[in-house]
Design a protein around this motif. Structure first.
Motif, short mmCIF file in Angstrom:
data_model
loop_
_atom_site.label_atom_id
_atom_site.label_comp_id
_atom_site.label_asym_id
_atom_site.label_seq_id
_atom_site.Cartn_x
_atom_site.Cartn_y
_atom_site.Cartn_z
N LEU A 288 0.98 -1.29 0.07
CA LEU A 288 0.17 -0.18 0.01
C LEU A 288 0.97 1.35 0.10
O LEU A 288 1.71 1.18 1.04
CB LEU A 288 -0.88 0.06 1.13
CG LEU A 288 -1.87 1.38 1.60
CD1 LEU A 288 -2.73 1.61 0.32
CD2 LEU A 288 -2.66 1.25 2.62
N THR A 289 0.79 2.16 -1.07
CA THR A 289 1.74 3.29 -1.17
C THR A 289 1.01 4.48 -1.48
O THR A 289 0.15 4.53 -2.04
CB THR A 289 2.42 2.90 -2.57
OG1 THR A 289 3.58 1.60 -2.19
CG2 THR A 289 3.57 4.06 -2.77
N PHE A 290 1.32 5.32 -0.66
CA PHE A 290 0.66 6.81 -0.81
C PHE A 290 1.71 7.72 -1.49
O PHE A 290 2.59 7.88 -1.18
CB PHE A 290 0.49 7.04 0.68
CG PHE A 290 -0.46 6.34 1.72
CD1 PHE A 290 -0.06 5.60 2.38
CD2 PHE A 290 -1.94 6.89 1.42
CE1 PHE A 290 -1.13 4.97 3.24
CE2 PHE A 290 -2.82 6.20 2.21
CZ PHE A 290 -2.55 5.22 2.98
N GLY A 291 0.86 8.60 -2.26
CA GLY A 291 1.80 9.49 -3.15
C GLY A 291 2.23 8.74 -4.34
O GLY A 291 2.50 7.53 -4.54
N LYS A 292 3.01 9.61 -5.28
CA LYS A 292 3.45 9.10 -6.42
C LYS A 292 5.10 8.99 -6.20
O LYS A 292 5.70 9.93 -5.88
CB LYS A 292 3.21 10.33 -7.47
CG LYS A 292 1.92 10.42 -8.37
CD LYS A 292 1.99 11.52 -9.68
CE LYS A 292 0.57 11.46 -10.04
NZ LYS A 292 0.63 12.38 -11.31
N THR A 293 5.51 7.70 -6.53
CA THR A 293 6.68 7.58 -6.13
C THR A 293 7.36 7.06 -7.41
O THR A 293 8.61 6.63 -7.51
CB THR A 293 6.98 6.23 -5.08
OG1 THR A 293 6.24 5.07 -5.82
CG2 THR A 293 6.24 6.29 -3.77
N GLY A 294 6.98 7.65 -8.55
CA GLY A 294 7.53 7.45 -9.89
C GLY A 294 6.58 7.12 -10.67
O GLY A 294 5.14 7.25 -10.44
N SER A 295 6.76 6.63 -12.06
CA SER A 295 5.84 6.39 -13.06
C SER A 295 5.10 5.17 -12.71
O SER A 295 5.99 4.11 -12.01
CB SER A 295 6.53 6.27 -14.31
OG SER A 295 6.99 7.51 -14.73
N PRO A 296 3.93 5.03 -13.06
CA PRO A 296 3.15 3.45 -12.60
C PRO A 296 3.89 2.42 -13.54
O PRO A 296 4.57 2.93 -14.42
CB PRO A 296 1.66 3.53 -12.92
CG PRO A 296 1.51 5.24 -13.07
CD PRO A 296 2.77 6.01 -13.26
N SER A 297 3.72 1.11 -13.28
CA SER A 297 4.13 0.14 -14.22
C SER A 297 3.79 0.24 -15.25
O SER A 297 2.56 1.12 -15.81
CB SER A 297 3.81 -1.29 -13.51
OG SER A 297 4.13 -1.36 -12.05
N SER A 298 4.65 -0.16 -16.24
CA SER A 298 4.28 0.26 -17.78
C SER A 298 3.01 -0.61 -18.19
O SER A 298 2.37 -0.07 -19.28
CB SER A 298 5.44 -0.32 -18.51
OG SER A 298 5.64 -1.85 -18.18
N GLY A 299 2.50 -1.47 -17.43
CA GLY A 299 1.23 -2.18 -17.85
C GLY A 299 0.04 -1.57 -17.40
O GLY A 299 -1.03 -1.89 -17.52
N VAL A 300 0.13 -0.41 -16.55
CA VAL A 300 -0.96 0.13 -15.93
C VAL A 300 -1.64 0.97 -16.84
O VAL A 300 -1.02 1.91 -17.53
CB VAL A 300 -0.56 0.93 -14.78
CG1 VAL A 300 -1.61 1.73 -13.95
CG2 VAL A 300 0.05 -0.05 -13.66
N ALA A 301 -2.86 0.71 -17.03
CA ALA A 301 -3.85 1.81 -18.11
C ALA A 301 -4.78 2.36 -17.02
O ALA A 301 -5.14 1.80 -16.00
CB ALA A 301 -4.20 1.23 -19.04
N PHE A 302 -5.29 3.67 -17.44
CA PHE A 302 -6.10 4.20 -16.65
C PHE A 302 -7.58 4.56 -17.17
O PHE A 302 -7.59 4.56 -18.29
CB PHE A 302 -5.61 5.73 -16.35
CG PHE A 302 -4.41 5.75 -15.17
CD1 PHE A 302 -4.91 6.02 -13.86
CD2 PHE A 302 -3.29 5.59 -15.76
CE1 PHE A 302 -3.70 5.85 -12.98
CE2 PHE A 302 -2.13 5.33 -14.91
CZ PHE A 302 -2.27 5.71 -13.62
N ALA A 303 -8.61 4.81 -16.34
CA ALA A 303 -10.08 4.80 -16.72
C ALA A 303 -10.40 5.85 -15.84
O ALA A 303 -10.11 6.08 -14.59
CB ALA A 303 -10.73 3.44 -16.69
N PRO A 304 -11.34 6.81 -16.31
CA PRO A 304 -12.10 7.67 -15.55
C PRO A 304 -12.98 7.08 -14.38
O PRO A 304 -13.65 6.24 -14.51
CB PRO A 304 -12.77 8.68 -16.48
CG PRO A 304 -13.18 7.81 -17.41
CD PRO A 304 -11.79 6.86 -17.52
#
Length: 464
Positions: A288-304
């Motif tokens: 469980l990670t709070f905050g942006k610690t770098g770019s998400p994994s390359s396989g992560v895609a986003f939805a609204p």
């Protein structure tokens, strides 16, 4: 995230059939399972099964699923989990909460119900509270807002927990919130929380879907997430009357959208951004990670995120489901009428009755080589695999808004009660008007990213 093949091949190697009798939801057995993907197929090796020694609230072994940062906490599975009837109670509570937020009905019988349930299929983190810091194991929950822990003195009752119960008198940074303080007014506006005054102190009371309760003093103290990361003056419930099925955790860490959640309280520090990966077995760990610690994994895609409908839940619209590479013929209004949310505390994904019927039927058509098994209390599409060593399953994939597609693997498709009873890990709502819920079995092993401020959620494989 798309895979070329529409079938999943599971190769089971064991010295005897008894070696394959294990539980994922209803036991604390360690499933030592390795698999590889080749030409779109998963090869599963179940050669080693043993009783887990990591089924506890303070694992002493295991590496975090991602490089540690000041804001990354190890996630683990508390044991033993409870029957799925409690999961059903949680779902009914969530659905009642959503209905109450979107209709004018009174729902008098659920006004005291916080849409959450602890203990079944939940995931835990170890944090510390107070000065000097005292270690506590808390279940974390995206369907809840107020963080609370059991506190001394237990004026009414406290349930058994693994950690020593927090004693606020031993902390030099602890203080109670007063009734006249603005924080008490904020608590009164929090959904599902009842705030009252005892002379000058602000008190809280929660009642969960299974009638479990927590009540006590609304307070603040220093929360330590990691040795290098603290949150001073963190608002939480200091519970002195607690009853229910909490599986020896010390309380709950609320990750909802409301102003009293840890997500909102740490907005200036973490920007309302957090992520997690839920481990697939009791022997593995997530994060469980709070905050942006770098770019998400390359396989992560986003939805609204979809409209939250007046609640603090995280809504994520489903636009389609495919089985064996074929899109199911489901009218999209089936999904949009009631909507769908993602929840870390609900175990089994709930779908509109029409959508579940189409999913179950298509899955059965791909499983005609295997004999059916009796249903469980909640799951009705079950198979007896006791006479097989190789099992081929049709692949299931979900498509969310923004064309975000998630292919499900073995861990995310099945609830395995025994070799004689392997069930599809989905269930139908009573009707198409009840909100759907994307549960934590289907989230196992995924990197799940909540960009709350940006209004997006990310999903991707290989999170832990």
């Amino acid at each position: 995230m798309n895979m070329a093949s529409s079938k999943v091949l599971f190769i089971i190697k064991s010295k005897s059939k008894l070696q394959f009798q294990f539980l994922i939801l209803h036991s604390c057995l360690l499933l030592s399972l390795s698999y590889t993907t080749n030409n779109g197929f998963h090869s599963i090796d179940l050669e080693s099964l043993s009783h887990s020694s990591s089924c506890n609230h303070h694992p002493s072994t295991g590496k975090p699923s991602k490089p540690p940062t000041p804001s990354t906490i190890q996630v683990y599975t508390p044991c033993p989990p409870l029957p799925l009837t409690a999961d059903d109670a949680r779902v009914r509570s969530i659905q009642a909460k959503v209905r109450r937020a979107t209709t004018s009905d009174a729902f008098n019988d659920v006004k005291a119900t916080l849409p959450a349930h602890l203990g079944i299929g939940n995931y835990a983190v170890t944090v510390s509270l107070g000065t000097p810091p005292k270690s506590l194991s808390l279940n974390f929950d995206t369907g809840s807002d107020l963080t609370w822990t059991q506190c001394q003195p237990c004026s009414g009752s406290c349930y058994p927990q693994d950690d020593p119960i927090f004693d606020p008198s031993s902390s030099t940074t602890y203080s109670k919130i007063q009734c006249a303080a603005p924080q008490c007014s904020t608590l009164r506006l929090s959904p599902g929380v009842f705030a009252t005054c005892a002379v000058t102190d602000c008190n809280y009371r929660l009642q969960y879907g299974d009638r479990s309760t927590s009540a006590g003093e609304f307070s603040k103290d220093t929360l330590t997430l990691t040795p290098d990361d603290t949150v001073p003056d963190f608002l939480f419930g200091c519970g002195q009357e607690n009853r229910g099925l909490f599986v020896k955790s010390a309380g709950l860490l609320g990750l909802g959208r409301d102003a009293i959640s840890i997500v909102s309280q740490t907005e200036k520090k973490y920007g309302k951004y957090f992520s997690y990966c839920l481990p697939s077995t009791p022997s593995s760990t997530g994060h469980l990670t709070f905050g942006k610690t770098g770019s998400p994994s390359s396989g992560v895609a986003f939805a609204p995120f979809a409209n939250s409908r007046g609640t603090s839940f995280y809504f994520l619209d489903i636009t389609g489901i495919s089985v064996a590479g074929q899109e199911l013929s489901i009218d999209r209004t089936i999904f949009t009428t009631a909507g769908n949310l993602i929840d870390s505390g609900t175990v089994i994904t709930r779908l509109p009755a029409t959508a579940y019927g189409a999913l179950s039927q298509a899955f059965q058509e791909g499983m005609t080589s295997y004999p059916r098994a009796p249903p469980t209390t909640l799951l009705d599409t079950c198979y007896d695999l006791s006479n097989f060593t190789t099992v081929t399953l049709p692949r299931i994939a979900f498509t969310f808004a923004g064309n975000l597609k998630v292919n499900l693997d073995f861990y995310q498709m099945l609830s395995i009660h025994s070799i004689q009873q392997v069930c599809l890990a989905f269930a139908a709502n009573q009707n198409d008007q009840d909100v759907g819920i994307f549960g934590n079995i289907q989230q196992r092993g995924l990197e799940v990213v909540y960009d709350v401020a940006g209004g997006n959620i990310g999903l991707g494989p290989g999170g832990c």
